[in-house]
Structures are given as C-alpha cells and as structure tokens.
Design a protein around this motif. Structure first.
Motif, PDB file in Angstrom:
ATOM      1  N   ASP A   1       0.853  -1.194   0.000  1.00 32.56           N
ATOM      2  CA  ASP A   1       0.000   0.000   0.000  1.00 32.56           C
ATOM      3  C   ASP A   1       0.884   1.239   0.000  1.00 32.56           C
ATOM      4  N   HIS A   2       1.078   1.836  -1.192  1.00 32.69           N
ATOM      5  CA  HIS A   2       2.021   2.950  -1.280  1.00 32.69           C
ATOM      6  C   HIS A   2       1.476   4.230  -0.640  1.00 32.69           C
ATOM      7  N   HIS A   3       0.175   4.280  -0.369  1.00 34.92           N
ATOM      8  CA  HIS A   3      -0.389   5.445   0.319  1.00 34.92           C
ATOM      9  C   HIS A   3      -0.117   5.388   1.817  1.00 34.92           C
ATOM     10  N   ASP A   4      -0.103   4.192   2.376  1.00 28.68           N
ATOM     11  CA  ASP A   4       0.096   4.016   3.816  1.00 28.68           C
ATOM     12  C   ASP A   4       0.702   2.634   4.050  1.00 28.68           C
ATOM     13  N   PRO A   5       2.016   2.502   3.940  1.00 33.66           N
ATOM     14  CA  PRO A   5       2.661   1.172   3.965  1.00 33.66           C
ATOM     15  C   PRO A   5       2.836   0.572   5.360  1.00 33.66           C
ATOM     16  N   LYS A   6       1.885   0.808   6.236  1.00 29.37           N
ATOM     17  CA  LYS A   6       1.937   0.245   7.583  1.00 29.37           C
ATOM     18  C   LYS A   6       0.788  -0.745   7.758  1.00 29.37           C
ATOM     19  N   PRO A   7       0.909  -1.680   8.704  1.00 23.67           N
ATOM     20  CA  PRO A   7      -0.223  -2.581   8.972  1.00 23.67           C
ATOM     21  C   PRO A   7      -1.487  -1.791   9.263  1.00 23.67           C
ATOM     22  N   GLY A   8      -2.616  -2.289   8.767  1.00 21.97           N
ATOM     23  CA  GLY A   8      -3.859  -1.555   8.904  1.00 21.97           C
ATOM     24  C   GLY A   8      -4.739  -2.085  10.019  1.00 21.97           C
ATOM     25  N   SER A   9      -5.951  -1.566  10.079  1.00 20.82           N
ATOM     26  CA  SER A   9      -6.906  -1.954  11.112  1.00 20.82           C
ATOM     27  C   SER A   9      -7.730  -3.171  10.723  1.00 20.82           C
ATOM     28  N   VAL A  10      -7.734  -3.527   9.420  1.00 19.61           N
ATOM     29  CA  VAL A  10      -8.511  -4.652   8.926  1.00 19.61           C
ATOM     30  C   VAL A  10      -7.627  -5.900   8.899  1.00 19.61           C
ATOM     31  N   ARG A  11      -8.105  -6.986   9.466  1.00 14.24           N
ATOM     32  CA  ARG A  11      -7.379  -8.257   9.403  1.00 14.24           C
ATOM     33  C   ARG A  11      -7.990  -9.095   8.288  1.00 14.24           C
ATOM     34  N   PHE A  12      -7.315  -9.149   7.166  1.00 16.28           N
ATOM     35  CA  PHE A  12      -7.772  -9.960   6.044  1.00 16.28           C
ATOM     36  C   PHE A  12      -7.411 -11.431   6.285  1.00 16.28           C
ATOM     37  N   ASP A  13      -8.190 -12.321   5.686  1.00  7.22           N
ATOM     38  CA  ASP A  13      -7.910 -13.765   5.727  1.00  7.22           C
ATOM     39  C   ASP A  13      -7.737 -14.276   7.159  1.00  7.22           C
ATOM     40  N   LYS A  14      -8.757 -14.021   7.974  1.00 10.15           N
ATOM     41  CA  LYS A  14      -8.718 -14.454   9.377  1.00 10.15           C
ATOM     42  C   LYS A  14      -8.703 -15.969   9.513  1.00 10.15           C
ATOM     43  N   PHE A  15      -9.135 -16.680   8.465  1.00  4.63           N
ATOM     44  CA  PHE A  15      -9.144 -18.138   8.541  1.00  4.63           C
ATOM     45  C   PHE A  15      -7.770 -18.745   8.305  1.00  4.63           C
ATOM     46  N   CYS A  16      -6.793 -17.937   7.936  1.00  2.00           N
ATOM     47  CA  CYS A  16      -5.423 -18.439   7.800  1.00  2.00           C
ATOM     48  C   CYS A  16      -4.732 -18.423   9.160  1.00  2.00           C
ATOM     49  N   LYS A  17      -3.884 -19.417   9.373  1.00  2.00           N
ATOM     50  CA  LYS A  17      -3.097 -19.510  10.603  1.00  2.00           C
ATOM     51  C   LYS A  17      -1.626 -19.577  10.225  1.00  2.00           C
ATOM     52  N   TRP A  18      -0.784 -18.876  10.980  1.00  2.00           N
ATOM     53  CA  TRP A  18       0.628 -18.793  10.621  1.00  2.00           C
ATOM     54  C   TRP A  18       1.508 -19.096  11.823  1.00  2.00           C
ATOM     55  N   PRO A  19       2.686 -19.661  11.586  1.00  2.00           N
ATOM     56  CA  PRO A  19       3.642 -19.885  12.679  1.00  2.00           C
ATOM     57  C   PRO A  19       4.437 -18.622  13.013  1.00  2.00           C
ATOM     58  N   VAL A  20       4.149 -17.533  12.282  1.00  2.00           N
ATOM     59  CA  VAL A  20       4.802 -16.242  12.517  1.00  2.00           C
ATOM     60  C   VAL A  20       3.709 -15.178  12.541  1.00  2.00           C
ATOM     61  N   ASP A  21       4.080 -13.951  12.818  1.00  2.00           N
ATOM     62  CA  ASP A  21       3.127 -12.845  12.727  1.00  2.00           C
ATOM     63  C   ASP A  21       2.556 -12.786  11.315  1.00  2.00           C
ATOM     64  N   HIS A  22       1.241 -12.558  11.183  1.00  2.00           N
ATOM     65  CA  HIS A  22       0.612 -12.639   9.871  1.00  2.00           C
ATOM     66  C   HIS A  22       1.167 -11.609   8.886  1.00  2.00           C
ATOM     67  N   ASN A  23       1.725 -10.515   9.375  1.00  2.00           N
ATOM     68  CA  ASN A  23       2.331  -9.527   8.481  1.00  2.00           C
ATOM     69  C   ASN A  23       3.703  -9.954   7.968  1.00  2.00           C
ATOM     70  N   GLU A  24       4.235 -11.042   8.522  1.00  2.00           N
ATOM     71  CA  GLU A  24       5.537 -11.560   8.113  1.00  2.00           C
ATOM     72  C   GLU A  24       5.429 -12.855   7.318  1.00  2.00           C
ATOM     73  N   ALA A  25       4.205 -13.343   7.078  1.00  2.00           N
ATOM     74  CA  ALA A  25       4.029 -14.636   6.405  1.00  2.00           C
ATOM     75  C   ALA A  25       4.632 -14.642   5.008  1.00  2.00           C
ATOM     76  N   TRP A  26       4.630 -13.501   4.332  1.00  2.00           N
ATOM     77  CA  TRP A  26       5.153 -13.427   2.963  1.00  2.00           C
ATOM     78  C   TRP A  26       6.609 -13.863   2.889  1.00  2.00           C
ATOM     79  N   LYS A  27       7.365 -13.659   3.962  1.00  4.03           N
ATOM     80  CA  LYS A  27       8.797 -13.979   3.938  1.00  4.03           C
ATOM     81  C   LYS A  27       9.032 -15.480   3.776  1.00  4.03           C
ATOM     82  N   ILE A  28       8.123 -16.303   4.290  1.00  3.21           N
ATOM     83  CA  ILE A  28       8.265 -17.758   4.156  1.00  3.21           C
ATOM     84  C   ILE A  28       8.199 -18.159   2.688  1.00  3.21           C
ATOM     85  N   PHE A  29       7.152 -17.698   2.000  1.00  8.52           N
ATOM     86  CA  PHE A  29       6.967 -18.063   0.594  1.00  8.52           C
ATOM     87  C   PHE A  29       8.049 -17.440  -0.281  1.00  8.52           C
ATOM     88  N   HIS A  30       8.428 -16.217   0.043  1.00  6.67           N
ATOM     89  CA  HIS A  30       9.460 -15.542  -0.746  1.00  6.67           C
ATOM     90  C   HIS A  30      10.777 -16.310  -0.681  1.00  6.67           C
TER      91      HIS A  30
END
Length: 255
Positions: free
Chosen positions: A113-142
């Motif tokens: 989000d180039h307008h506001d590149p910080k974590p937001g107030s909306v939690r998308f994909d609440k049905f997903c579970k991660w072994p890390v913070d959900h904002n860091e999940a991308w690093k696993i796949f990357h």
C-alpha cells in the motif's frame, strides 16, 4: 457453474497444452483436489499455486481441517503432496524446448500500500493460521521461491536452439507483483493485494509474461518489457467463458 464448465471442455482439444491455475480455486483441500483432478483430465500438464482462499482453515467443516492442519503452512505442504499424487505440478518445468513455466509462491505485505505502507486496522484472511506474525508470512513463501529463481534464472536454451528461438519463461502466482496494476476500491485492500519483492524474482528468471489473480479484475499491462495478465474465471462460469492463451507454441500470445 465451475465444475460443469470444466467438464464441458473437450477431452481432446487441450491434450498438448499446459494450464496455469493462479489460485483461489477452493477453500478446502478436498475442493482443491476436485478442481485439479477435473482439469488434469483435460490438459497435458496442470500447474498450480494456492491463493489466499486456498489456505484458509475454516472451523466447523465436515473434513475438520482444523484438526488436520496446525497452520496454513501445513495445508500448503499437503497441497504439494496432493499435486504429486494426482499428477499436477507446483514446481518449475521446461514444458517444451526453451520454454519454462515457473510457479511463484507468495503472500501479501502491508508495504504494498504505497499510500500508507503500515499494517492496517482490517485483518484480512482471518481463517489463515501462521507460525509467525501474519504480516511476516510473505517472507516464508518468498524464501521458498529463491532456489527456483536461481535454477531457472541460470538455465539457458541449449545451443542447438539458440539460432532458431530465444529462451521464454512464463511465471504465475496469485498476488500482485506491481503497484501499477489495478486493485478494487475496498478499504485497506492495498495492504492485502500483493508484494513488490515478487517482481524482482519474476525478472530474475527472465519472465516475459506473468499471470496473476486475486483481484478478479481482468487486465493486460506491459510494464518494463514484461506482460502482466489476469484472466479471472470468477465465482461462476458460463458456457461462453474462455481460457486465456499466453504462449502458442512459438511465441508469447497474450498481447
């Protein structure tokens, strides 16, 4: 309508073709299996990467995925095993001489989000579970993409073909790799839309076309010599629904 539409596809027309499925085909492993099996009957090869919905672990379902999978990474691994069992593919391959298909795993980051590149107030994909913070999940796949990027990026066309054709590569994944691509006007959607780091990997393998999904906004953009294409089938299919051709056996065809 989707199962009926797949079943209506000719059993012979696509037997020399490879299909790229860029995610969000079902939100249960059983649904993913049914979809992949249906397409596998129609195509010579079927490549697949999960989207965000595919990795949901929803409570209260008959197949009890909550008990089967401790997190969405475990479900992702199960999808790999499923593909091995039914003859679909989640790994890169040379589909004909000098032409590569490279699935790219991914997840989104709020920095997209180039307008506001910080974590937001909306939690998308609440049905997903991660072994890390959900904002860091991308690093696993990357990180999982890196070995295939090095492999495909260093693989050249055999010398006997260099005089007749150049090396071609099609990458595909679910999330958006460029901020220039259109997104729906939904509150804070930019924070769950994509990951700019994906584009570095796409270009490292020498992709000329990248297929993506997620936004359900069909588009074709050429950005810095790479074509970015989305052709979403949607939540229901009609008899008129067409598949998008990106390589015709001789050249890139999406443009």
């Amino acid at each position: 309508g989707a199962p009926e539409w797949v079943e209506s596809l000719c059993d012979r027309t696509y037997q020399r073709d490879a299909l790229c499925l860029a995610g969000d085909i079902a939100d249960t492993l059983y649904g993913v299996k049914l979809c992949l099996q249906a397409f596998r009957k129609k195509f010579r090869r079927v490549f697949y990467v999960p989207g965000n919905h595919d990795l949901w672990i929803r409570p209260g379902l008959n197949d009890d995925e909550e008990a089967k999978f401790p997190d969405s990474i475990a479900k992702f691994v199960a999808m790999h095993q499923l593909c091995d069992e039914i003859g679909c593919e989640m790994t890169p391959a040379e589909v004909c001489e000098g032409v590569f298909v490279c699935p790219t795993y991914g997840w989104y980051a709020p920095t997209f989000d180039h307008h506001d590149p910080k974590p937001g107030s909306v939690r998308f994909d609440k049905f997903c579970k991660w072994p890390v913070d959900h904002n860091e999940a991308w690093k696993i796949f990357h990180a999982w993409n890196e070995p295939r990027v090095r492999l495909i990026g260093s693989t050249d066309v055999p010398k006997r073909y260099k005089k007749t054709r150049q090396r071609d590569c099609v990458t595909f994944g679910h999330f958006l790799p460029r901020k220039e691509l259109p997104i729906p006007i939904i509150h804070e959607f930019g924070k769950c839309a994509g990951l700019v780091e994906l584009d570095q990997q796409i270009r490292a393998v020498g992709a000329r076309v990248h297929v993506f999904g997620h936004t359900h906004m069909n588009t074709l953009h050429e950005i810095e010599d790479v074509f970015y294409v989305q052709d979403s089938i949607g939540y229901g299919c009609m008899n008129s629904t067409q598949l998008q051709l990106v390589f015709d056996g001789e050249r890139m065809a999406c443009h």
